[in-house]
Each structure stands twice: as C-alpha cells, then as structure tokens.
Scaffold this motif. Structure first.
Motif, PDB file in Angstrom:
ATOM      1  N   ALA A 112      25.572 -31.411   5.648  1.00 40.23           N
ATOM      2  CA  ALA A 112      26.281 -31.501   4.608  1.00 40.23           C
ATOM      3  C   ALA A 112      27.719 -30.975   5.138  1.00 40.23           C
ATOM      4  O   ALA A 112      28.599 -30.972   4.372  1.00 40.23           O
ATOM      5  CB  ALA A 112      25.655 -30.802   3.458  1.00 40.23           C
ATOM      6  N   SER A 144      31.029 -32.739   4.772  1.00 47.51           N
ATOM      7  CA  SER A 144      31.286 -32.988   3.421  1.00 47.51           C
ATOM      8  C   SER A 144      32.017 -31.933   2.710  1.00 47.51           C
ATOM      9  O   SER A 144      32.730 -31.764   2.063  1.00 47.51           O
ATOM     10  CB  SER A 144      30.203 -33.647   2.549  1.00 47.51           C
ATOM     11  OG  SER A 144      29.629 -34.635   3.236  1.00 47.51           O
ATOM     12  N   GLY A 147      18.464 -32.742   3.666  1.00 44.06           N
ATOM     13  CA  GLY A 147      20.125 -32.278   3.501  1.00 44.06           C
ATOM     14  C   GLY A 147      20.753 -33.628   3.441  1.00 44.06           C
ATOM     15  O   GLY A 147      21.702 -33.893   2.789  1.00 44.06           O
ATOM     16  N   THR A 183      22.876 -35.261   0.214  1.00 42.09           N
ATOM     17  CA  THR A 183      24.089 -35.473   0.539  1.00 42.09           C
ATOM     18  C   THR A 183      24.631 -36.766   0.321  1.00 42.09           C
ATOM     19  O   THR A 183      25.795 -37.061  -0.324  1.00 42.09           O
ATOM     20  CB  THR A 183      24.707 -34.829   1.679  1.00 42.09           C
ATOM     21  OG1 THR A 183      24.421 -33.516   2.068  1.00 42.09           O
ATOM     22  CG2 THR A 183      26.100 -34.980   1.802  1.00 42.09           C
ATOM     23  N   TRP A 188      27.129 -33.088  -1.992  1.00 44.61           N
ATOM     24  CA  TRP A 188      26.450 -31.816  -1.129  1.00 44.61           C
ATOM     25  C   TRP A 188      26.059 -30.957  -2.053  1.00 44.61           C
ATOM     26  O   TRP A 188      25.041 -29.968  -1.649  1.00 44.61           O
ATOM     27  CB  TRP A 188      27.620 -31.250  -0.305  1.00 44.61           C
ATOM     28  CG  TRP A 188      28.797 -30.781  -0.830  1.00 44.61           C
ATOM     29  CD1 TRP A 188      30.028 -31.457  -1.041  1.00 44.61           C
ATOM     30  CD2 TRP A 188      29.098 -29.413  -1.435  1.00 44.61           C
ATOM     31  NE1 TRP A 188      30.911 -30.437  -1.517  1.00 44.61           N
ATOM     32  CE2 TRP A 188      30.234 -29.330  -1.931  1.00 44.61           C
ATOM     33  CE3 TRP A 188      28.131 -28.252  -1.312  1.00 44.61           C
ATOM     34  CZ2 TRP A 188      30.820 -28.220  -2.409  1.00 44.61           C
ATOM     35  CZ3 TRP A 188      28.682 -27.284  -2.015  1.00 44.61           C
ATOM     36  CH2 TRP A 188      30.092 -26.945  -2.557  1.00 44.61           C
ATOM     37  N   VAL A 228      22.184 -30.180  -2.484  1.00 44.88           N
ATOM     38  CA  VAL A 228      21.403 -29.353  -1.482  1.00 44.88           C
ATOM     39  C   VAL A 228      20.977 -27.997  -2.176  1.00 44.88           C
ATOM     40  O   VAL A 228      19.980 -27.451  -1.653  1.00 44.88           O
ATOM     41  CB  VAL A 228      21.790 -29.233  -0.172  1.00 44.88           C
ATOM     42  CG1 VAL A 228      22.268 -30.849   0.442  1.00 44.88           C
ATOM     43  CG2 VAL A 228      23.051 -28.265  -0.191  1.00 44.88           C
ATOM     44  N   PRO A 267      25.754 -39.123   7.320  1.00 42.69           N
ATOM     45  CA  PRO A 267      24.714 -38.025   7.114  1.00 42.69           C
ATOM     46  C   PRO A 267      23.291 -38.509   6.795  1.00 42.69           C
ATOM     47  O   PRO A 267      22.391 -37.638   7.268  1.00 42.69           O
ATOM     48  CB  PRO A 267      25.316 -37.505   5.636  1.00 42.69           C
ATOM     49  CG  PRO A 267      26.890 -37.660   5.688  1.00 42.69           C
ATOM     50  CD  PRO A 267      26.800 -39.038   6.550  1.00 42.69           C
TER      51      PRO A 267
END
Length: 490
Positions: free
Chosen positions: A55, A58, A177, A181, A186, A189, A322
């Motif tokens: 993450a 981001s 994660g 994400t 994000w 998380v 991601p």
C-alpha cells in the motif's frame, strides 16, 4: 525443572495436582477455543508488520510522503512493539494476563482506527506507533495465556501453531495488503483490524478466565529501562537510515549512532541497578531462550527486509499492480506454510537445533538466487525460485525457534520469555528494513532498485550464514517436546 514448566496455571485448583493421569485427562478435555482467540489477535499483530508494504505507493500519493517516511511507516510499528515488548512481558507476568491482553488489544484496535483516518504522514506514523505499543502488551499476554492454558503435547502443538503464524503472517500480510488496497483503497488495511479486535475482545471476556495476581511477586515496573531501550533503538534505526542520505561517516550519522550507543549503554547500567529490571539477570542464563531470540532477530530482519525490497522490486521493476504484487507473494506464504507444517511433524523426532540449521542453509540459497536478478527479470524464472527456497527455509525456522526458546521456561516466566523472543522478532524487523535499505542505496529509481536488490540480498545471505553461530549454542534436545512425547507413550 521440566515438571514445573508443564503445570497448567489457568485455574487455581490445578496448581497442586500431582497425579499425571488426572492431569492428562484434564489436558485432553481442554478445548482449542482459547488458542484460536490468541492466534486471531496475533495474526493481526504479525500481518501489520508488512500489510502496508504494497500500500505504500498509494499512501505516498495520498499523503505526499517523502522517501524517508516510507521506512518509518514500517519502523514506527515494529520499534514501539519491539521496544516495549519486554515491559509488556513483565506486566503480563505480574498482573492479570487477561486484563493486560485486553488493554493491549484495545490500544492496538484504536491505533488501527486512527491510522485509517490519518490525513498526514505524522498522524499515520504516530498511529502506527500506537499500534506497536498495543502489540507490545498484547503479544506476551497472549503467549502467557496459551502457556497457562495448555500443557504437555497440547502445549507443544500450540507453540508450533504460534510459530507457524509468526512465519507465514509477514508474507501473507503483503497479499492481504494488495487485495485490500485494490478493492477498498489503502485505508482498509487498517480498518480491517477494528471488527476483528472487537470480536476477539468479546471472545476473550467469555472464554478466558480471570487469573488472580500473586501479590507477593508484584514489584515496581522498570519504566526507566523501557524508555531508555525504546529511545535507544529508535535512535539506532535513525542512524542506520541516515547512512542512505548522509553516508556512513557523516557527522550527522556518527552523532546519531553515538547517542544510540549512549542510550543503550544506559539501559544496560539501569538494568543492573534497579530493584526489578525488565529482564531479571537469571533470564540471561537460559541459554536456549537467549540463543533462539538472537536467531529470531536475524531471521526476521532478513525476511522482513527481503519482503520490503521485493514489494518495491515487483511493482517498480516488473511493473506489477498492488493486487498482482500481493498474489506474487502468495507462493512465498505457501512455501513458508508448507515448511512450517513439515517442521511441526518433524520437530519431536529431529529437534529444533537441526531444523533451524537446515532452514538457514535453504534460506541462504534462496537469498543467493534473489541476488542474481538482473534488469530484465522474469517472475517465474528469477523471483519465484528464490521465494520458494526462502519460504521452505524460513517456515521450519520460526516453528523450531518458538519451541526452542520456550523449552526451559517455567509458566510464571512465560510472559517475559515470549516478550524477549518477540522483541528479537520486532527489533530484527526494524533493523532489517533499515540495514537492507542502507545496503541497497537508491531505491527510488528502477536501475537503483535492480542494483540495490542484488547487494541487499547478498547481505541477507551473509547474515543468514552468520546465524549458524548462535544456532550451535542451542541445546541438542528440546525439553518442551521430549517429556510430552515420553509421557504419552508415543
């Protein structure tokens, strides 16, 4: 004495039981509900070491992070967790372990909620620190509850499962994660911890018994030692991080290193003078605990640092999203789990020392494979074989380390002992990320990441080989598993 270390301490009536048959019948009826609750909490704690890795790009775009903030979002968590774990272990031994667990769980959950709402780098790093402080109370109390709830073969099984969570959680954190994400942005998380924390708290209130505090052993807590340790470690990591931007011999770096040394030396002096030190002097004489904790620090540093760099490598060199990056870490988590499962079955027959040694050799081979990646890499041909070897090596080690560390520890010292072991875990993570980032150099460009990863993974291989030294100091047999095996006739 080994007989003392196998007394179940959860309910006062069992304290003076001497008949092995009655004890074994009580153990046989003991449900796994308590272990499930403790593992659920510990999974959150371990996942949060690495769940932010994927993450980070981001988060950086949203909160306008500088490059130095990247490391501190990881380090703030593991430093506060590792720095206060010894104090948390002491608190878990001196006070009602259920109350200590719930206090830590509450702080961790509130820190997660605050991190989810963070609107600046400082707010996020501070919330990560609060999560870490909560984990420092939660983890040793959870281990203490497990040690008090189970005995004999059940305890060996519980410790093996605990080690499995520790080993696979960091790699799994990258996967979760990436999924969170991609699906929810994000902030998810961190928000995901809130309902889990509430559910675990409800379960603990219902299923874990209140344990009266032995008033005779309650002493003053060594807060000065805890503060010296945490500030010393934070300054040390800052000094290591400074080498990237200022160089190893710059006055800025040397000054930070000097302050860190003074603070940590002050901690050592403080421990010798205070009435109730965080770590009683007798603890350092438990060779299996000290050696295993040292190996834990080195292995975790290597793994967390490797995952930190690999997540950047996969995204910025291979161009993975991601979600894809998280999925690319799935084989690593799978191989760790496979290795841990095999180790759990082999442990009573082979012993922790041999499993750790074998794991170090296999993991070193994986680090060497990853050090050979070039500027035109293939995930399947270059990265995956390294992940496979690293996972197969790391999985058995974490299981074996957990059993080896707690083997000679009595139940009334289990909180402190688990605190020392997990301090190695967290501090190793912080120093591993800092040291490998320094070894890699410039990780802001594609070329820098390629060249830096080669140097960093070579450093990982050298570090893993060096861990054979403390491994040789471990006892040849495991007191935690051997009596259990003999006691059950198989």
């Amino acid at each position: 004495m080994s007989t003392q270390s196998h007394h179940p301490a959860v309910s006062p009536p069992l304290k003076h039981q001497v008949h092995a048959t009655d004890d074994e019948q009580a153990v046989a009826r003991r449900p796994w509900t308590v272990l499930a609750l403790m593992l659920a909490a510990q999974i959150m704690v371990v996942l949060d070491v690495s769940v932010v890795n994927v993450a980070l790009p981001s988060i950086a775009a949203d909160l306008h992070l500088s490059s130095s903030n990247y490391q501190w979002i990881v380090s703030a968590y593991v430093l506060l967790s590792g720095g206060f774990l010894l104090l948390g272990g002491r608190v878990a031994d001196l006070f009602d372990r259920r109350r200590v667990f719930l206090t830590g769980l509450t702080l961790f959950t509130l820190g997660s909620l605050t991190a989810g709402f963070a609107d600046s780098a400082l707010a996020l790093i501070s919330a990560r620190g609060a999560q870490g402080a909560g984990a420092a109370l939660l983890t040793p109390a959870a281990m203490s509850i497990v040690m008090a709830s189970y005995t004999g073969r059940q305890r060996a099984t519980a410790l093996a499962m605990w080690g499995t969570v520790a080993s696979m959680g960091i790699a799994a954190g990258v996967l979760f994660g990436g999924i969170l994400t991609t699906a929810f942005a994000w902030r998810a998380v961190f928000f995901i911890n809130v309902p889990i924390g509430v559910a675990v708290a409800v379960g603990v209130l219902a299923k874990v018994r209140f344990a009266p505090t032995p008033t005779a052993s309650r002493r003053q807590l060594d807060l000065s030692g805890a503060v010296l340790l945490v500030t010393g470690l934070i300054t040390l990591v800052y000094a290591v991080e400074s080498t990237t931007s200022h160089g190893w011999t710059a006055p800025h770096t040397l000054a930070a290193a000097g302050i860190a040394f003074a603070l940590l030396a002050g901690f050592v002096v403080n421990e010798r003078k205070v009435e109730s030190p965080i770590v009683p002097p007798t603890t350092w004489r438990i060779r299996s605990l000290v050696s295993a904790s040292t190996v834990m620090a080195g292995v975790t540093g290597a793994v967390v640092g490797a995952i930190f760099l690999s997540s950047l490598y996969l995204q910025q060199v291979l161009g993975s999203s991601p979600l894809v990056t998280g999925l690319q870490f799935l084989p690593l988590a799978a191989f760790i789990t496979l290795g841990a499962a095999a180790a759990a079955k082999a442990l009573p027959h082979v012993g922790a020392k041999k499993l750790i040694s074998l794991g170090l050799v296999i993991a070193t081979a994986g680090a060497l494979v990853l050090s050979l990646v070039d500027s035109d890499p293939s995930y399947v041909a270059d990265v995956l074989p390294g992940f496979a070897l690293l996972g197969l090596g790391v999985g058995p080690m974490f299981v074996a380390i957990s059993v080896a560390a707690m083997g000679d520890v009595a139940p009334e010292q289990s909180g402190l002992a688990s605190g020392l072991m997990m301090t190695g875990h967290e501090i190793g993570a912080a120093l591993g990320v800092a040291a490998l980032t320094a070894a890699a150099g410039d990780i802001t460009t594609r070329a820098g990441i390629v060249a830096g990863s080669q140097d960093a993974f070579l450093a990982v291989a050298i570090g893993l080989v060096a861990l054979l030294v403390p491994t040789f100091l471990l006892p040849a047999h495991d007191p935690a598993t051997t009596p259990a095996a003999h006691g059950h006739g198989h």
